[in-house]
Motif scaffolding. Structure first.
Motif, short mmCIF file in Angstrom:
data_model
loop_
_atom_site.label_atom_id
_atom_site.label_comp_id
_atom_site.label_asym_id
_atom_site.label_seq_id
_atom_site.Cartn_x
_atom_site.Cartn_y
_atom_site.Cartn_z
N GLU A 5 -49.98 -56.01 74.33
CA GLU A 5 -48.96 -55.35 73.51
C GLU A 5 -49.42 -55.24 72.06
O GLU A 5 -49.25 -54.19 71.42
CB GLU A 5 -47.65 -56.14 73.58
N ASN A 6 -50.01 -56.32 71.54
CA ASN A 6 -50.45 -56.29 70.15
C ASN A 6 -51.56 -55.28 69.91
O ASN A 6 -51.60 -54.61 68.87
CB ASN A 6 -50.92 -57.68 69.72
N ARG A 7 -52.46 -55.13 70.89
CA ARG A 7 -53.53 -54.15 70.72
C ARG A 7 -52.98 -52.73 70.77
O ARG A 7 -53.41 -51.86 70.01
CB ARG A 7 -54.59 -54.35 71.79
N LEU A 57 -51.61 -51.84 67.54
CA LEU A 57 -52.67 -51.55 66.58
C LEU A 57 -53.22 -50.13 66.77
O LEU A 57 -53.32 -49.36 65.80
CB LEU A 57 -53.79 -52.58 66.73
N VAL A 58 -53.57 -49.79 68.00
CA VAL A 58 -54.15 -48.47 68.26
C VAL A 58 -53.15 -47.36 67.94
O VAL A 58 -53.52 -46.29 67.45
CB VAL A 58 -54.62 -48.38 69.72
N GLN A 59 -51.88 -47.63 68.20
CA GLN A 59 -50.85 -46.63 67.93
C GLN A 59 -50.76 -46.29 66.44
O GLN A 59 -50.36 -45.17 66.07
CB GLN A 59 -49.49 -47.14 68.44
N GLU A 62 -62.66 -45.21 71.98
CA GLU A 62 -62.70 -45.84 73.30
C GLU A 62 -61.29 -46.06 73.85
O GLU A 62 -61.05 -45.92 75.06
CB GLU A 62 -63.43 -47.19 73.19
N ASP A 63 -60.33 -46.35 72.96
CA ASP A 63 -58.98 -46.73 73.39
C ASP A 63 -58.01 -45.56 73.50
O ASP A 63 -57.02 -45.63 74.23
CB ASP A 63 -58.39 -47.77 72.43
N ASP A 64 -58.24 -44.47 72.75
CA ASP A 64 -57.27 -43.38 72.71
C ASP A 64 -58.00 -42.04 72.72
O ASP A 64 -58.69 -41.69 71.76
CB ASP A 64 -56.39 -43.51 71.46
#
Length: 646
Positions: free
Chosen positions: A459-461, A464-466, A542-544
């Motif tokens: 959830e915390n990551r 962050l990415v959001q 990498e994440d989004d």
């Protein structure tokens, strides 16, 4: 001879309506008197002679006489109206004799004169000890001998003029005698000895040419357990007394001198004395003074290159003490430059401490993350240093718990407001010492730590990415803006380096050390921060997927692509393996204390492999100034680089 009578100015009779004149009136004053007494210019004025008898003198006649006096005019013209100083010839001869005696004494400071000086010093000690033993309850009987001893100790101050003869001083047993006097019943005597030791060990006294002599003296001080005696003596001093307060200051000066000459000595001092306990207790005293400031500086020095000392600080709850003292600056600024220096020393000490995994945990338990976040929100002077502390506390996988805590207490909002430079103009106006480049490096360092340490899909990551996609990708825009700014700065330095390389290649003087220096220049120009920015870009791409598309669009507008990001990170990985990746701040400050606190050191990533008794040398410390250098993290970055879609 009655010296007081000799130097006493002739008396001046006072009249009811008369202006008082000095015994030796100067031309300027007499002229002013003539103007003031224009209407009475023909009236006689009374000037007394040395016998006290007065005689009538017309002021105008006296002025005229002085104007035609060759001696007076010569004296006036040579060095202004006060050149003569009002001294008679006899007085001048006496002063010249005294000055010459002092010069001769310094010039004649050789082995025989030193032996004679030490002999007098030993006799003074012996006499004082004998009288104290004979009349223990009658201070009047030994006070005169104590005054003589005090005088002889002060006389030894002249030894600083001959540091090349330090080995002779040691050979004569002087250090042993000085060590014994540190426990003298009269604290004034011990304070005199501390002052003498502070002057003798001053690095400016010896210099490089007398380094060997200084080493002999320092070794003798250690052999006679002087550091231990110095710290023990601190308990006897009452800082409410001015003399005692100066004694404390000089004691800290000796500690600084010893550790400056031999940095490895800091561990011995902490191990064999209670100096760490004393410093922490001294810092807890409310209020500010010069000794508290000096104590904070000594603490930073002791923690500089020693993992063992940092662990001792943790065992003594030193992190809590530092946080408590710094808490006073969360909503107010230091009152002056000296207090500002103390605050920065405390932040430096905290940065040094949190490089250790064990201290990171204590920092978390002491609510250090919460305090640093409050300081950032309040936007006082402490904000500049609190961001740096968080950067160090959250770095490497051992900072994962601090990263989780930071997000849990809603630190992302404050972090990205700072990242977006909100309120920066006003802050820069209020604090002229603010460095935007330094703050950007630490902010992007915190973001990299969060991306590295927050578990994927947690959830915390996701929170962050959001952040990078909200408000129409404004954080991504700012990230690419930073990259462009630092790319320009690095390009300027690159051109200078290429020109210099051509010159050196023509002279066949281009070697590995020079290439290394070139790379450090690039880091100082902003390459390190640019590499962290590219590392952030690789993580968020990498994440989004949508963020990745936006990044590619912005890069294309600037004539760049993910290829440039990948190439920069590949260079970063190569240097990562070389153990040579210091932060840019290392290039901006040559202070060795600052070197250690502004970089992520090798000891932080592999703490369990370090022997507590091992003292890293300065060279090893500089070679270990790398980031993300444990193998697991390096493999993660390599995978990120490989996954960047070209």
């Amino acid at each position: 001879m009655d010296v007081d009578k000799l130097f006493k100015l002739p008396s001046i009779p006072s009249g009811k309506n008369k202006r008082k004149l000095p015994a030796t009136p100067n031309l300027e004053l007499l002229k002013r008197s003539r103007v003031a007494e224009e209407d009475e210019s023909e009236q006689p004025s009374i000037i007394t002679d040395k016998k006290g008898k007065g005689k009538s003198v017309i002021i105008s006649d006296l002025i005229e006489g002085l104007e035609h006096n060759e001696d007076y005019q010569e004296e006036e013209e040579e060095d202004g109206r006060f050149y003569g100083g009002g001294l008679t010839e006899e007085q001048k001869k006496i002063l010249d004799f005294v000055d010459q005696a002092e010069v001769d004494e310094t010039e004649n400071l050789d082995a025989p004169s030193i032996r004679k000086m030490i002999l007098k010093f030993e006799k003074a000690i012996t006499k004082n000890q004998e009288l104290r033993v004979k009349y223990p309850d009658q201070p009047a009987k030994f006070m005169e001998s104590e005054a003589d001893l005090d005088e002889e100790i002060k006389h030894l101050m002249t030894l600083t003029e001959a540091p090349d003869l330090y080995p002779l001083i040691v050979e004569l047993g002087t250090v042993t005698h000085l060590a014994s006097l540190l426990t003298h019943e009269n604290t004034d005597i011990s304070i005199d000895v501390v002052e003498l030791l502070n002057d003798l060990t001053d690095e400016d006294v010896a210099g490089e040419e007398n380094e060997e002599g200084m080493k002999v003296l320092v070794d003798a001080l250690l052999e006679n357990q002087v550091p231990e005696l110095l710290i023990q003596n601190l308990r006897r001093l009452d800082e409410e007394e001015t003399v005692d307060k100066q004694g404390v200051f000089n004691t800290l000066g000796v500690v600084e001198n010893l550790t400056s000459f031999e940095p490895s000595m800091s561990e011995k001092i902490v191990q064999n004395t209670n100096i760490m306990q004393w410093i922490l207790a001294r810092l807890k005293i409310k209020g500010f003074d010069s000794n508290k400031q000096y104590a904070s500086e000594i603490l930073a020095i002791l923690l500089q290159n020693s993992r063992a000392n940092r662990l001792v600080l943790g065992e003594l709850n030193g992190v809590d003490v530092l946080l408590q003292v710094l808490n006073a600056y969360k909503r107010k600024d230091p009152k002056d430059d000296d207090e500002t220096e103390m605050m920065e020393n405390l932040f430096d000490a905290l940065c040094l401490a949190v490089t250790e995994p064990e201290i990171k945990q204590k920092f978390l338990e002491g609510e250090g993350v919460e305090l640093m976040l409050i300081m950032i929100k309040e936007k006082k002077m402490s904000r500049m240093r609190s961001i740096k502390v968080l950067d160090h506390a959250m770095w490497t996988r051992y900072g994962a718990a601090n990263c989780e805590k930071f997000v849990d207490i809603f630190g992302l909002k404050t972090l990205f407001a700072t990242f977006m430079r909100k309120g920066l103009r006003k802050f820069k106006k209020n604090y002229k010492s603010f460095s935007e480049a330094e703050e950007e490096e630490h902010i992007i360092g915190i973001i990299v730590s969060l991306l590295k340490n927050l578990p994927k899909y947690s959830e915390n990551r996701l929170r962050l990415v959001q952040k990078f996609s909200e408000n129409d990708y404004e954080k991504v825009d700012r990230l690419l803006e930073m990259r462009e700014n630092y790319e320009v700065k690095v390009a300027i330095v690159d051109r200078e380096i290429e020109e210099r390389k051509k010159e050196l290649e023509d002279d066949d003087t281009l070697d590995d050390d020079t290439l290394e220096e070139f790379y450090r220049r690039r880091l100082a120009a902003g390459l390190f921060t640019m590499q962290l920015v590219d590392l952030t870009i690789a993580w968020i791409c990498e994440d989004d997927f949508k963020v990745k598309q936006h990044v590619k669009t912005l890069l294309n507008r600037r004539g760049r692509s993910l290829v440039d990001v990948r190439m920069n990170l590949e260079e970063y990985l190569k240097k990562l393996g070389d153990g040579n990746q210091p932060s840019a701040e290392l290039q901006q400050n040559d202070n060795p204390v600052i070197h250690q606190i502004k970089v992520k050191s090798f000891s932080e990533s592999q703490p369990m492999d370090l022997d507590d008794n091992e003292q890293p040398t300065k060279t090893n410390t500089l070679k270990s100034d790398i980031t993300l250098q444990d193998q697991f993290e390096k493999e993660v970055i390599e995978k990120l680089v490989e996954n960047l879609e070209l």
